[in-house]
Write a protein that holds these residues in place. Structure first.
Motif, PDB file in Angstrom:
ATOM      1  N   ALA A  92      28.385  -2.255  35.373  1.00  0.00           N
ATOM      2  CA  ALA A  92      29.282  -3.371  35.687  1.00  0.00           C
ATOM      3  C   ALA A  92      29.973  -3.854  34.416  1.00  0.00           C
ATOM      4  O   ALA A  92      31.174  -4.169  34.437  1.00  0.00           O
ATOM      5  N   THR A  93      29.243  -3.893  33.322  1.00  0.00           N
ATOM      6  CA  THR A  93      29.815  -4.370  32.065  1.00  0.00           C
ATOM      7  C   THR A  93      30.924  -3.450  31.579  1.00  0.00           C
ATOM      8  O   THR A  93      31.994  -3.918  31.163  1.00  0.00           O
ATOM      9  N   VAL A  94      30.694  -2.147  31.630  1.00  0.00           N
ATOM     10  CA  VAL A  94      31.709  -1.218  31.115  1.00  0.00           C
ATOM     11  C   VAL A  94      32.947  -1.206  32.000  1.00  0.00           C
ATOM     12  O   VAL A  94      34.066  -1.069  31.502  1.00  0.00           O
ATOM     13  N   VAL A  95      32.777  -1.379  33.304  1.00  0.00           N
ATOM     14  CA  VAL A  95      33.942  -1.465  34.188  1.00  0.00           C
ATOM     15  C   VAL A  95      34.744  -2.726  33.873  1.00  0.00           C
ATOM     16  O   VAL A  95      35.970  -2.691  33.765  1.00  0.00           O
ATOM     17  N   ALA A  96      34.050  -3.854  33.696  1.00  0.00           N
ATOM     18  CA  ALA A  96      34.735  -5.112  33.358  1.00  0.00           C
ATOM     19  C   ALA A  96      35.433  -5.011  32.004  1.00  0.00           C
ATOM     20  O   ALA A  96      36.564  -5.490  31.851  1.00  0.00           O
TER      21      ALA A  96
END
Length: 168
Positions: A92-96
């Motif tokens: 989720a962090t890398v997508v954001a």
């Protein structure tokens, strides 16, 4: 509550949303939390200077960080154990980060493999590295990061052992 507009409001939301041990881990610092206090003080000293009477129709926040062009002048610091906060964790962090045009630095202590994070990334990645006593294991992490497309190694040299978290 309206959308949060500063880090302190995000912190309050995290405290309301996370299990207490997870919040304590993220919100605390090691030992006497000296660095945590100094970081807070340094944050308080940051002054944002806005420009007046300037063309704001097409703002450009892009910046070059060690040869990597990013749309947002933000590099996400390497933080461990994202899945304590959300089941998708570092994914989720890398997508954001990619959606925001920011750079992400993946922690050695990630809950997700560096390869899986890289596959899900749409922006530049750096990899934070602890040097292990087993130098071959350390070299293998570097090889994996390079093969997965990480553009830099962020070497952590001030952690010969994990710090005691007194509030966690």
């Amino acid at each position: 509550m309206t959308d949060p507009i500063n880090i302190f409001e995000y912190e309050r939301l995290a405290q309301q949303s996370l299990p207490q041990p997870a919040f304590d881990y993220y919100a605390s610092g090691a030992h006497d939390e000296v660095t945590l206090r100094r970081n807070r003080a340094a944050y308080d000293d940051i002054l944002l200077h806005y420009r007046v009477l300037a063309d704001s129709a097409h703002p450009d926040l892009s910046v070059e960080l060690l040869g990597e062009r990013v749309d947002m002048p933000i590099a996400l610091a390497p933080t461990a154990f994202h899945r304590m906060a959300h089941p998708d964790g570092e994914l989720a962090t890398v997508v954001a980060a990619g959606d925001a045009g920011a750079l992400m630095t993946l922690s050695t202590l990630s809950n997700t493999s560096l390869e899986e994070v890289a596959v899900n990334s749409s922006g530049p990645l750096w990899f934070q590295l602890y040097v292990y006593k087993d130098r071959e294991a350390t070299l293998e992490l570097i090889r994996r990061a390079k093969a997965a497309g990480y553009k830099a190694i962020v070497l952590t040299v001030d952690a010969p052992y994990l710090g005691t978290r007194e509030s966690a």
